[in-house]
Motif scaffolding. Structure first.
Motif, short mmCIF file in Angstrom:
data_model
loop_
_atom_site.label_atom_id
_atom_site.label_comp_id
_atom_site.label_asym_id
_atom_site.label_seq_id
_atom_site.Cartn_x
_atom_site.Cartn_y
_atom_site.Cartn_z
N ASP A 60 0.57 -1.29 -0.10
CA ASP A 60 -0.08 0.00 0.09
C ASP A 60 0.76 1.40 0.10
N ASP A 61 2.20 1.04 -0.60
CA ASP A 61 3.07 2.34 -0.35
C ASP A 61 3.01 3.36 -1.53
N ASP A 62 2.10 2.74 -2.48
CA ASP A 62 1.85 3.86 -3.73
C ASP A 62 0.50 4.61 -3.42
N GLU A 63 0.46 5.70 -3.26
CA GLU A 63 -0.43 6.65 -2.82
C GLU A 63 -1.92 6.44 -3.69
N ILE A 85 7.18 -10.05 8.08
CA ILE A 85 8.17 -10.95 7.14
C ILE A 85 9.50 -11.23 7.79
N SER A 86 9.98 -12.32 8.07
CA SER A 86 11.22 -12.51 8.65
C SER A 86 12.04 -12.73 7.25
N PRO A 99 11.95 -3.84 10.11
CA PRO A 99 10.51 -3.23 10.62
C PRO A 99 9.95 -2.25 9.52
N THR A 100 8.50 -2.34 9.33
CA THR A 100 8.06 -1.69 8.21
C THR A 100 6.62 -1.00 8.50
N THR A 101 6.26 0.06 8.00
CA THR A 101 4.92 0.52 8.16
C THR A 101 3.87 0.11 7.17
N GLU A 102 4.28 -0.47 6.09
CA GLU A 102 3.50 -0.65 5.11
C GLU A 102 2.58 -1.76 5.25
#
Length: 348
Positions: A60-63, A85-86, A99-102
């Motif tokens: 969802d990182d493409d607005e 995801i590891s 770590p990611t917020t997506e």
């Protein structure tokens, strides 16, 4: 204005959506060789289980794409994957990923819902199991022939969504004597693809691990990706596991035409070693899929495409976008559809 679209992938669905929005009087005819839509964002159903066996989720990182999926289209059944995801290395040692917020998005009934919902917003006619084998340019319009010899068209504009090698083959053999064709074929032929062989492993128990998926970051293990479909709400009954296991490129190329049962068994053994659970060697049920053109490795020279568009021929898809991801295909489809829409004269 009649528009022909070869292939019903995600980019085609997004393009048809944009064309209908910007030029609602245009008539789109989609010709898809398989029985489904959304291309490599593919979903299968088995005894009440849903699994995405190609693309695993939508980033969802493409607005623009996020807005399309979460605001403009029907959101009923849209779900996110909460587990992280590891990673694992050449030796199969598992470690935490970055770590990611997506958000990782899909639908309760699978990723093909994206294309189904996009096409559902249009008046496009989608013809499945229709393999286009011939392209002809005559009197400024496009005519197509399918594998059964049936004729389609004429179309004022033509959109080509197959992977680059298949698009190049169609255009190379097209009855269209034009230097623009040669430049376009050369550009499409320059795109290299990653081949992926995928095993689907079903179990009557649920894994107790903290991650949604494992990715091999050093690209030296025979497996490139392992994902748990039970982490997607609605996909797998409680108490069960369904794993999507994608082999790496060398393994996939070497064994692409080998016996599928042997390939599945090898990947199940490797999966058991990486996850650290011997039970995974013996799945209750299995499925498989080979993707000869799974992901483009890079983009293309856009000059050839811009010139071809002046003749009403548009190429679209993740390979044109230069990124083998679902969100890239959707965005490229939207942008292509908008260019098509702008090129159509408006009636006063």
């Amino acid at each position: 204005m009649d528009i022909g679209i070869i292939g019903a992938g995600a980019a085609s669905a997004a393009a048809a959506y944009a064309i209908h929005r910007d030029a609602p009087d245009a008539q789109c005819t989609v010709l898809e060789k398989s029985g489904g839509v959304c291309g490599r964002a593919a979903t299968r159903r088995r005894d009440g289980r849903w699994y995405d066996y190609g693309a695993n989720y939508l980033k969802d990182d493409d607005e623009r794409v996020r807005s399309l999926v979460t605001e403009r289209l029907e959101t009923d059944g849209l779900v996110s994957i909460d587990e992280p995801i590891s990673v694992f290395d050449e030796d199969g040692t598992v470690g935490e990923g970055r770590p990611t917020t997506e958000r990782k998005l899909t639908y309760r009934t699978g990723l093909t819902q994206i294309a189904k919902r996009l096409f559902g917003e249009t008046d496009a006619t989608v013809n499945r199991r229709t393999k286009i084998t011939g392209i002809n340019r005559d009197d400024g319009r496009w005519r197509l022939t399918d594998s059964d010899g049936e004729k389609w068209g004429p179309y004022d504009k033509l959109l080509c969504n197959p992977p680059a090698p298949q698009t190049a083959r169609l255009l190379r053999e097209a009855d269209w004597e034009d230097e623009r064709r040669d430049a376009l074929v050369e550009a499409a032929e320059s795109v290299e693809y990653r081949t992926v062989w995928t095993a689907v492993l079903g179990y009557e128990f649920e894994l107790e691990v903290p991650y949604y998926a494992l990715v091999n970051t050093d690209k030296r293990h025979e497996i490139g990706w392992i994902a748990r479909e039970e982490c997607k709400p609605g996909h797998v009954p409680d108490g069960e596991s369904v794993l999507i296991v994608q082999a790496n490129e060398p393994w996939s190329v070497e064994r692409y035409d080998d016996d599928p049962a042997e390939n599945v068994a090898k990947l199940a053994r490797l999966t058991a070693e990486v996850v650290g659970d011997d039970r995974l060697e013996n799945p209750t049920w299995t499925d498989h899929q080979g993707w000869r053109y799974a992901q483009p490795e890079d983009g293309v020279d856009r000059d050839a495409f811009e010139v071809a568009e002046r003749a009403g021929l548009y190429c679209l898809g993740d390979w044109v976008a230069g990124e083998g991801r679902l969100h890239a295909a959707l965005r490229n489809g939207l942008e292509t559809g908008e260019r098509v829409g702008r090129s159509i004269p408006t009636e006063d």
